[in-house]
Design a protein around this motif. Structure first.
Motif, PDB file in Angstrom:
ATOM      1  N   ALA A   1      10.132   3.303  -1.137  1.00 24.41           N
ATOM      2  CA  ALA A   1       8.893   2.536  -1.032  1.00 24.41           C
ATOM      3  C   ALA A   1       9.065   1.148  -1.643  1.00 24.41           C
ATOM      4  O   ALA A   1       8.538   0.159  -1.122  1.00 24.41           O
ATOM      5  CB  ALA A   1       7.750   3.281  -1.716  1.00 24.41           C
ATOM      6  N   GLU A   2       9.796   1.055  -2.745  1.00 28.01           N
ATOM      7  CA  GLU A   2      10.068  -0.253  -3.356  1.00 28.01           C
ATOM      8  C   GLU A   2      10.848  -1.148  -2.394  1.00 28.01           C
ATOM      9  O   GLU A   2      10.543  -2.332  -2.239  1.00 28.01           O
ATOM     10  CB  GLU A   2      10.866  -0.073  -4.649  1.00 28.01           C
ATOM     11  N   LEU A   3      11.860  -0.573  -1.754  1.00 24.65           N
ATOM     12  CA  LEU A   3      12.668  -1.350  -0.815  1.00 24.65           C
ATOM     13  C   LEU A   3      11.850  -1.771   0.400  1.00 24.65           C
ATOM     14  O   LEU A   3      11.995  -2.889   0.903  1.00 24.65           O
ATOM     15  CB  LEU A   3      13.887  -0.533  -0.376  1.00 24.65           C
ATOM     16  N   ILE A   4      10.982  -0.886   0.865  1.00 28.03           N
ATOM     17  CA  ILE A   4      10.124  -1.213   2.011  1.00 28.03           C
ATOM     18  C   ILE A   4       9.185  -2.365   1.656  1.00 28.03           C
ATOM     19  O   ILE A   4       9.000  -3.296   2.449  1.00 28.03           O
ATOM     20  CB  ILE A   4       9.329   0.028   2.464  1.00 28.03           C
TER      21      ILE A   4
ATOM     22  N   LEU B   1       0.822  -1.212   0.000  1.00 26.70           N
ATOM     23  CA  LEU B   1       0.000   0.000   0.000  1.00 26.70           C
ATOM     24  C   LEU B   1       0.858   1.265   0.000  1.00 26.70           C
ATOM     25  O   LEU B   1       0.524   2.253  -0.661  1.00 26.70           O
ATOM     26  CB  LEU B   1      -0.934  -0.002   1.214  1.00 26.70           C
ATOM     27  N   LEU B   2       1.974   1.243   0.713  1.00 29.81           N
ATOM     28  CA  LEU B   2       2.848   2.407   0.726  1.00 29.81           C
ATOM     29  C   LEU B   2       3.402   2.675  -0.675  1.00 29.81           C
ATOM     30  O   LEU B   2       3.503   3.829  -1.107  1.00 29.81           O
ATOM     31  CB  LEU B   2       3.992   2.218   1.714  1.00 29.81           C
ATOM     32  N   LYS B   3       3.746   1.613  -1.379  1.00 28.70           N
ATOM     33  CA  LYS B   3       4.219   1.769  -2.759  1.00 28.70           C
ATOM     34  C   LYS B   3       3.123   2.398  -3.621  1.00 28.70           C
ATOM     35  O   LYS B   3       3.405   3.214  -4.509  1.00 28.70           O
ATOM     36  CB  LYS B   3       4.642   0.416  -3.323  1.00 28.70           C
ATOM     37  N   SER B   4       1.865   2.030  -3.354  1.00 28.41           N
ATOM     38  CA  SER B   4       0.746   2.632  -4.087  1.00 28.41           C
ATOM     39  C   SER B   4       0.585   4.107  -3.739  1.00 28.41           C
ATOM     40  O   SER B   4       0.235   4.923  -4.604  1.00 28.41           O
ATOM     41  CB  SER B   4      -0.559   1.888  -3.765  1.00 28.41           C
ATOM     42  N   VAL B   5       0.844   4.449  -2.489  1.00 27.40           N
ATOM     43  CA  VAL B   5       0.737   5.847  -2.054  1.00 27.40           C
ATOM     44  C   VAL B   5       1.695   6.737  -2.840  1.00 27.40           C
ATOM     45  O   VAL B   5       1.313   7.798  -3.354  1.00 27.40           O
ATOM     46  CB  VAL B   5       1.008   5.976  -0.539  1.00 27.40           C
TER      47      VAL B   5
ATOM     48  N   TYR C   1      11.930  11.060   4.299  1.00 29.70           N
ATOM     49  CA  TYR C   1      13.029  10.137   4.004  1.00 29.70           C
ATOM     50  C   TYR C   1      13.479   9.410   5.272  1.00 29.70           C
ATOM     51  O   TYR C   1      13.738   8.199   5.255  1.00 29.70           O
ATOM     52  CB  TYR C   1      14.244  10.883   3.442  1.00 29.70           C
ATOM     53  N   GLN C   2      13.587  10.155   6.354  1.00 32.24           N
ATOM     54  CA  GLN C   2      14.077   9.577   7.612  1.00 32.24           C
ATOM     55  C   GLN C   2      13.135   8.489   8.115  1.00 32.24           C
ATOM     56  O   GLN C   2      13.579   7.415   8.538  1.00 32.24           O
ATOM     57  CB  GLN C   2      14.237  10.672   8.665  1.00 32.24           C
ATOM     58  N   VAL C   3      11.826   8.769   8.073  1.00 33.21           N
ATOM     59  CA  VAL C   3      10.849   7.789   8.559  1.00 33.21           C
ATOM     60  C   VAL C   3      10.865   6.535   7.683  1.00 33.21           C
ATOM     61  O   VAL C   3      10.798   5.406   8.179  1.00 33.21           O
ATOM     62  CB  VAL C   3       9.440   8.408   8.615  1.00 33.21           C
ATOM     63  N   MET C   4      10.972   6.725   6.379  1.00 37.16           N
ATOM     64  CA  MET C   4      11.006   5.576   5.468  1.00 37.16           C
ATOM     65  C   MET C   4      12.272   4.750   5.684  1.00 37.16           C
ATOM     66  O   MET C   4      12.233   3.510   5.637  1.00 37.16           O
ATOM     67  CB  MET C   4      10.904   6.048   4.012  1.00 37.16           C
ATOM     68  N   GLU C   5      13.385   5.419   5.937  1.00 40.99           N
ATOM     69  CA  GLU C   5      14.629   4.690   6.191  1.00 40.99           C
ATOM     70  C   GLU C   5      14.546   3.907   7.493  1.00 40.99           C
ATOM     71  O   GLU C   5      15.074   2.801   7.599  1.00 40.99           O
ATOM     72  CB  GLU C   5      15.804   5.672   6.225  1.00 40.99           C
TER      73      GLU C   5
END
Length: 231
Positions: free
Chosen positions: A122-125, A34-38, A190-194
């Motif tokens: 997002a792809e990596l997540i 879903l995050l990737k879709s966002v 960026y920080q939160v995603m990392e």
């Protein structure tokens, strides 16, 4: 055959923890997708709908995590060490929390997610969340150790890639973004995603601890029971 049957007597039978962890891991993987879709959705309102789905999954995982802790207090015999159950539940919950936070902040700050750094993150997540799902599902039987170890290696690689993407994204941000407010907002996203990828690695480390301890326990029981059968 007799020895193997005897070994099974000493292995914990309680499957409730496996059921709960698998449900949590499934939700984490769905949230990653879903995050990737966002980040691929340009429309604010459509993103909000997707983020709402992420929120529902995050709340569901909160309930499941609470159930893990409840079962931990209720059951004397557990399938693996109690502290590892606690650590795994907490780390999976953290992954869900930070995935949801990533999506929420994109709309909260009204940031355009058409950004190379966010999309690659997002792809990596999504990949990391899927590998977590694979590894957790293998814990029930631990028959396919290769699947678990491959998943753990991939998670470590994903975390390293995320560190590189984060550094490059921050460098590009400061070099190309003239608006200081945008710099602050994007840097926080960026920080939160990392952090999501860091939390995936934390969960991976717990899973690694579980399989090592389980292997050692089986070897010890095998040695002990072999000695008893020989005598």
């Amino acid at each position: 055959m007799a020895l193997n049957s005897f070994l099974k007597i000493f292995m914990p039978k309680n499957i409730v923890f496996y059921d709960l962890f698998e449900k949590v891991a499934d939700n984490v993987a769905k949230m990653g997708t879903l995050l990737k879709s966002v980040v691929a959705e340009p429309d604010f309102d459509k993103r909000a709908t997707i983020i709402s789905q992420m929120e529902d999954l995050e709340h569901a995982n909160d309930e499941l995590t609470h159930s893990v802790f409840t079962e931990l207090g209720r059951n004397f015999i557990t399938p693996f060490d109690r502290e590892d159950i606690h650590y795994l539940a907490s780390s999976l919950d953290d992954i869900a929390d930070y995935i949801y936070a990533s999506g929420k902040k994109i709309n909260f700050y009204r940031v355009n997610p058409n950004d190379m750094g966010m999309q690659k993150m997002a792809e990596l997540i999504e990949q990391g969340a899927e590998q977590i799902r694979i590894a957790v599902r293998e814990l029930r039987n631990m028959k396919n150790m290769r699947n678990i170890t491959e998943a753990l290696v991939k998670i470590n690689s994903i975390e390293n890639q995320a560190d590189d993407i984060f550094d490059m994204s921050i460098e590009r941000l400061f070099a190309t973004e003239p608006d200081a407010k945008e710099v602050i907002k994007k840097r926080e996203i960026y920080q939160v995603m990392e952090i999501v990828t860091d939390k995936c690695e934390d969960a991976s480390n717990v899973i690694e601890s579980i399989i090592i301890k389980s292997a050692n326990r089986i070897l010890w029981l095998h040695f002990l029971l072999s000695s008893l059968f020989l005598h």
